[in-house]
Write an enzyme that holds these catalytic residues in place. Structure first.
Site, PDB file in Angstrom:
ATOM      1  N   TYR A  33      19.460 -20.588 -56.024  1.00  0.00           N
ATOM      2  CA  TYR A  33      20.346 -20.070 -54.975  1.00  0.00           C
ATOM      3  C   TYR A  33      20.958 -21.231 -54.185  1.00  0.00           C
ATOM      4  CZ  TYR A  33      21.923 -18.441 -50.472  1.00  0.00           C
ATOM      5  OH  TYR A  33      22.692 -18.252 -49.338  1.00  0.00           O
ATOM      6  N   LYS A  69      25.089 -22.872 -53.762  1.00  0.00           N
ATOM      7  CA  LYS A  69      25.870 -23.220 -52.564  1.00  0.00           C
ATOM      8  C   LYS A  69      26.373 -24.656 -52.665  1.00  0.00           C
ATOM      9  CE  LYS A  69      25.571 -19.273 -50.527  1.00  0.00           C
ATOM     10  NZ  LYS A  69      26.724 -18.358 -50.671  1.00  0.00           N
ATOM     11  N   SER A 103      25.570 -22.701 -46.524  1.00  0.00           N
ATOM     12  CA  SER A 103      24.262 -22.516 -45.880  1.00  0.00           C
ATOM     13  C   SER A 103      23.653 -23.864 -45.501  1.00  0.00           C
ATOM     14  CB  SER A 103      23.357 -21.806 -46.889  1.00  0.00           C
ATOM     15  OG  SER A 103      22.024 -21.821 -46.462  1.00  0.00           O
TER      16      SER A 103
HETATM   17  P1  NAD Z   1      24.512  -9.384 -48.259  1.00  0.00           P
HETATM   18  O1  NAD Z   1      23.763  -9.251 -49.538  1.00  0.00           O
HETATM   19  O2  NAD Z   1      24.199  -8.439 -47.163  1.00  0.00           O
HETATM   20  O3  NAD Z   1      26.081  -9.287 -48.561  1.00  0.00           O
HETATM   21  C1  NAD Z   1      26.665  -9.747 -49.759  1.00  0.00           C
HETATM   22  C2  NAD Z   1      27.532  -8.630 -50.308  1.00  0.00           C
HETATM   23  O4  NAD Z   1      28.152  -9.110 -51.510  1.00  0.00           O
HETATM   24  C3  NAD Z   1      26.729  -7.382 -50.691  1.00  0.00           C
HETATM   25  O5  NAD Z   1      27.323  -6.250 -50.061  1.00  0.00           O
HETATM   26  C4  NAD Z   1      26.840  -7.309 -52.209  1.00  0.00           C
HETATM   27  O6  NAD Z   1      26.883  -5.974 -52.678  1.00  0.00           O
HETATM   28  C5  NAD Z   1      28.144  -8.060 -52.467  1.00  0.00           C
HETATM   29  N1  NAD Z   1      28.244  -8.692 -53.794  1.00  0.00           N
HETATM   30  C6  NAD Z   1      27.362  -9.531 -54.398  1.00  0.00           C
HETATM   31  N2  NAD Z   1      27.825  -9.895 -55.601  1.00  0.00           N
HETATM   32  C7  NAD Z   1      29.037  -9.300 -55.761  1.00  0.00           C
HETATM   33  C8  NAD Z   1      30.008  -9.302 -56.802  1.00  0.00           C
HETATM   34  N3  NAD Z   1      29.822  -9.954 -57.940  1.00  0.00           N
HETATM   35  N4  NAD Z   1      31.136  -8.584 -56.629  1.00  0.00           N
HETATM   36  C9  NAD Z   1      31.341  -7.874 -55.487  1.00  0.00           C
HETATM   37  N5  NAD Z   1      30.470  -7.832 -54.482  1.00  0.00           N
HETATM   38  C10 NAD Z   1      29.319  -8.539 -54.613  1.00  0.00           C
HETATM   39  O7  NAD Z   1      24.364 -10.894 -47.772  1.00  0.00           O
HETATM   40  P2  NAD Z   1      24.718 -11.569 -46.370  1.00  0.00           P
HETATM   41  O8  NAD Z   1      23.450 -11.883 -45.684  1.00  0.00           O
HETATM   42  O9  NAD Z   1      25.754 -10.803 -45.659  1.00  0.00           O
HETATM   43  O10 NAD Z   1      25.307 -12.955 -46.879  1.00  0.00           O
HETATM   44  C11 NAD Z   1      26.686 -13.152 -47.059  1.00  0.00           C
HETATM   45  C12 NAD Z   1      26.930 -14.558 -47.580  1.00  0.00           C
HETATM   46  O11 NAD Z   1      26.403 -15.503 -46.672  1.00  0.00           O
HETATM   47  C13 NAD Z   1      26.282 -14.857 -48.909  1.00  0.00           C
HETATM   48  O12 NAD Z   1      27.169 -15.681 -49.653  1.00  0.00           O
HETATM   49  C14 NAD Z   1      25.035 -15.623 -48.541  1.00  0.00           C
HETATM   50  O13 NAD Z   1      24.617 -16.474 -49.563  1.00  0.00           O
HETATM   51  C15 NAD Z   1      25.536 -16.403 -47.338  1.00  0.00           C
HETATM   52  N6  NAD Z   1      24.467 -16.817 -46.430  1.00  0.00           N
HETATM   53  C16 NAD Z   1      23.619 -15.871 -45.934  1.00  0.00           C
HETATM   54  C17 NAD Z   1      22.584 -16.254 -45.091  1.00  0.00           C
HETATM   55  C18 NAD Z   1      21.590 -15.237 -44.584  1.00  0.00           C
HETATM   56  O14 NAD Z   1      20.515 -15.635 -44.160  1.00  0.00           O
HETATM   57  N7  NAD Z   1      21.895 -13.942 -44.581  1.00  0.00           N
HETATM   58  C19 NAD Z   1      22.464 -17.594 -44.713  1.00  0.00           C
HETATM   59  C20 NAD Z   1      23.375 -18.533 -45.213  1.00  0.00           C
HETATM   60  C21 NAD Z   1      24.379 -18.121 -46.082  1.00  0.00           C
HETATM   61  C1  WQD Z   2      12.360 -18.264 -41.212  1.00  0.00           C
HETATM   62  C2  WQD Z   2      11.028 -18.857 -40.764  1.00  0.00           C
HETATM   63  C3  WQD Z   2       9.339 -18.966 -42.477  1.00  0.00           C
HETATM   64  C4  WQD Z   2       8.846 -14.653 -42.959  1.00  0.00           C
HETATM   65  C5  WQD Z   2      16.280 -18.443 -45.755  1.00  0.00           C
HETATM   66  C6  WQD Z   2      16.900 -19.141 -46.938  1.00  0.00           C
HETATM   67  C7  WQD Z   2      18.093 -19.936 -46.495  1.00  0.00           C
HETATM   68  C8  WQD Z   2      19.060 -19.077 -45.693  1.00  0.00           C
HETATM   69  C9  WQD Z   2      18.385 -18.290 -44.620  1.00  0.00           C
HETATM   70  C10 WQD Z   2      20.802 -18.289 -47.119  1.00  0.00           C
HETATM   71  C11 WQD Z   2      10.423 -19.800 -41.795  1.00  0.00           C
HETATM   72  C12 WQD Z   2       8.921 -18.033 -41.375  1.00  0.00           C
HETATM   73  C13 WQD Z   2       9.257 -15.903 -42.555  1.00  0.00           C
HETATM   74  C14 WQD Z   2       7.530 -14.227 -42.609  1.00  0.00           C
HETATM   75  C15 WQD Z   2       7.171 -16.309 -41.473  1.00  0.00           C
HETATM   76  N1  WQD Z   2      19.700 -18.110 -46.505  1.00  0.00           N
HETATM   77  N2  WQD Z   2       8.455 -16.716 -41.831  1.00  0.00           N
HETATM   78  N3  WQD Z   2       6.748 -15.081 -41.887  1.00  0.00           N
HETATM   79  O1  WQD Z   2      13.416 -19.599 -44.985  1.00  0.00           O
HETATM   80  O2  WQD Z   2      14.673 -20.428 -42.947  1.00  0.00           O
HETATM   81  O3  WQD Z   2      15.902 -19.435 -44.805  1.00  0.00           O
HETATM   82  O4  WQD Z   2      17.247 -17.589 -45.150  1.00  0.00           O
HETATM   83  O5  WQD Z   2      21.431 -19.261 -47.320  1.00  0.00           O
HETATM   84  O6  WQD Z   2      18.676 -20.427 -47.641  1.00  0.00           O
HETATM   85  O7  WQD Z   2      15.938 -20.009 -47.505  1.00  0.00           O
HETATM   86  O8  WQD Z   2      14.535 -17.970 -43.385  1.00  0.00           O
HETATM   87  O9  WQD Z   2      13.865 -15.854 -42.347  1.00  0.00           O
HETATM   88  O10 WQD Z   2      12.831 -16.507 -44.559  1.00  0.00           O
HETATM   89  O11 WQD Z   2      12.200 -17.738 -42.517  1.00  0.00           O
HETATM   90  O12 WQD Z   2       6.435 -17.042 -40.824  1.00  0.00           O
HETATM   91  O13 WQD Z   2       7.088 -13.120 -42.982  1.00  0.00           O
HETATM   92  O14 WQD Z   2      10.087 -17.784 -40.618  1.00  0.00           O
HETATM   93  O15 WQD Z   2       8.259 -19.733 -42.921  1.00  0.00           O
HETATM   94  O16 WQD Z   2       9.839 -20.835 -41.089  1.00  0.00           O
HETATM   95  P1  WQD Z   2      14.521 -19.445 -44.049  1.00  0.00           P
HETATM   96  P2  WQD Z   2      13.365 -16.921 -43.239  1.00  0.00           P
END
Ligand code: NAD
Ligand code: WQD
Length: 341
Positions: free
Chosen positions: A150, A154, A125
């Site tokens: 969290y 990562k 991330s």
């Molecule tokens: P998500 O929660 O929709 O998907 C994750 C899946 O993993 C879920 O279906 C959950 O049931 C499963 N899971 C969690 N722990 C488990 C375990 N111990 N065993 C088996 N299954 C398990 O999340 P997502 O948004 O699809 O994110 C996927 C990956 O990407 C994550 O590693 C997250 O940290 C990373 N990521 C997400 C974002 C974002 O904003 N969505 C941003 C950067 C990184």
């Molecule tokens: C986006 C922007 C808020 C909600 C998070 C995690 C990051 C990554 C992605 C996994 C920000 C603003 C939000 C609202 C708002 N995940 N906002 N009103 O914070 O960039 O990142 O998700 O790795 O680790 O921290 O994403 O979608 O929460 O916010 O104004 O009700 O929207 O302040 O600027 P963020 P977000």
């Protein structure tokens, strides 16, 4: 075609990636414990691709089960590891829950491949950068002290992977540092399924627009950005899914510069919260109810990625814009309201 294990494959990014893998001809095995996703997603994937993925409901923290699955599938050539807990706020409240789940699952998976060749793609991330000193941020920028457990999972997971790859010539590892994934599949059959009140901007926007939530609060309008609201690099989840295929192709080609590599995956363009709101209104014709509120603790002011390394080395580039992201997120919100999974 090679067999790819997708952990977290019924989740948001995982399900979109399974679709792209199947379209590219890969044989997919999903492992998910359904902690944050629905079994109904398998049927939705099948509606899109016509192929029902092989699914195993396993908690990756259970070492023996992970070992058994991997040894029963000697033809798995690659793993895309999405499974993790991902809620920043919850991780501050329950750090051990996050460290346990995100580390045990990673370590169990890596250990199960001891002595075997594996291409491993990890979901990292842009959170590892914190507030970068220089924008756009490149992969060489220093990793900043994590703001949350969290974020720390990562950073440490990247270290675990890099150190493991350094002593295992048969591990070929790529960490993809995602910026802000949003949007949904064009079919509107899969998308993000937040549990409870969405903490992320786009699911809050779509739930507010459909009447499930009240007005959107814009967290801060006094930042040092063009319109005062925070800036992020939003990326369409389908573009992001395709980046995983590009990473696997690089691993399969044997062209990795070393057996641990990192790539930024974003659009390379920053958009403010107010620009996101405008793009939603413009692309859907739906007016949003929003108000300006206080800054949210822990938010970085602005971040967007330098994605030239991914363009050059992975031959991948995001093709979809903010309006595509908003239109597809809205179509999914309407679909899931009519057809709960
Ligand atoms: P998500 O929660 O929709 O998907 C994750 C899946 O993993 C879920 O279906 C959950 O049931 C499963 N899971 C969690 N722990 C488990 C375990 N111990 N065993 C088996 N299954 C398990 O999340 P997502 O948004 O699809 O994110 C996927 C990956 O990407 C994550 O590693 C997250 O940290 C990373 N990521 C997400 C974002 C974002 O904003 N969505 C941003 C950067 C990184
Ligand atoms: C986006 C922007 C808020 C909600 C998070 C995690 C990051 C990554 C992605 C996994 C920000 C603003 C939000 C609202 C708002 N995940 N906002 N009103 O914070 O960039 O990142 O998700 O790795 O680790 O921290 O994403 O979608 O929460 O916010 O104004 O009700 O929207 O302040 O600027 P963020 P977000």
């Amino acid at each position: 075609m090679s067999k790819i294990l997708v952990t977290g494959g019924t989740g948001y990014i995982g399900s979109h990636t399974v679709v792209e893998l199947q379209k590219a001809g890969y044989d997919v095995v999903i492992v998910d414990n359904l902690d944050n996703s629905s079994i109904g997603i398998l049927e939705q994937i099948t509606k899109i691709t016509g192929i029902k993925p092989d699914f195993h409901q396993i908690d990756l923290c259970e070492e023996a089960k992970v070992k058994e699955l991997i040894s029963n599938n000697p033809d798995i050539s690659g793993v895309i590891h999405f499974a993790a807990h991902k809620a920043v706020g919850e991780s501050v409240q329950y750090p051990l829950k996050y460290y346990r789940n995100n580390f045990f699952s990673l370590i169990n998976l890596l250990s199960a491949f001891t002595g075997r060749d594996v291409n491993f793609v990890f979901s990292s991330s842009c959170t590892v950068y914190g507030q970068p000193d220089k924008l756009p941020v490149t992969e060489e920028a220093p990793v900043k002290k994590a703001e949350s457990p969290y974020g720390n999972t990562k950073q440490i997971a990247e270290e675990i992977l890099s150190e493991s790859a350094a002593v295992n010539a048969n591990y070929h590892v790529i960490s993809l540092r995602y910026f802000n994934p949003v949007g949904a599949h064009e079919s509107a059959l899969i998308g993000e399924l937040p549990i409870g009140v969405p903490q992320n901007l786009v699911p809050f926007i779509t739930q507010s627009a459909i009447g499930k939530r009240g007005a959107i609060t814009v967290y801060g309008s006094d930042y040092n950005t063009p319109d005062g609201s925070c800036v992020r690099d939003y990326i369409h989840v389908v573009d992001l899914a395709k980046a995983h295929i590009a990473a696997l192709k690089r691993q399969e080609s044997g062209k990795m510069a070393s057996n641990y590599e990192i790539f930024n995956i974003g659009t390379g363009k920053g958009s403010s919260v107010l620009e996101v709101i405008n793009a939603f209104e413009k692309s859907t014709g739906v007016k949003l109810d929003y108000k300006i509120g206080e800054r949210r603790a822990g938010d970085v002011e602005q971040v967007w990625g330098d994605v030239s390394k991914a363009e050059k080395e992975l031959n991948w580039k995001a093709g979809l814009g903010l309006e595509d992201m908003m239109r597809s997120a809205w179509a999914w919100e309407k679909y899931i309201n009519e057809n709960p999974l």
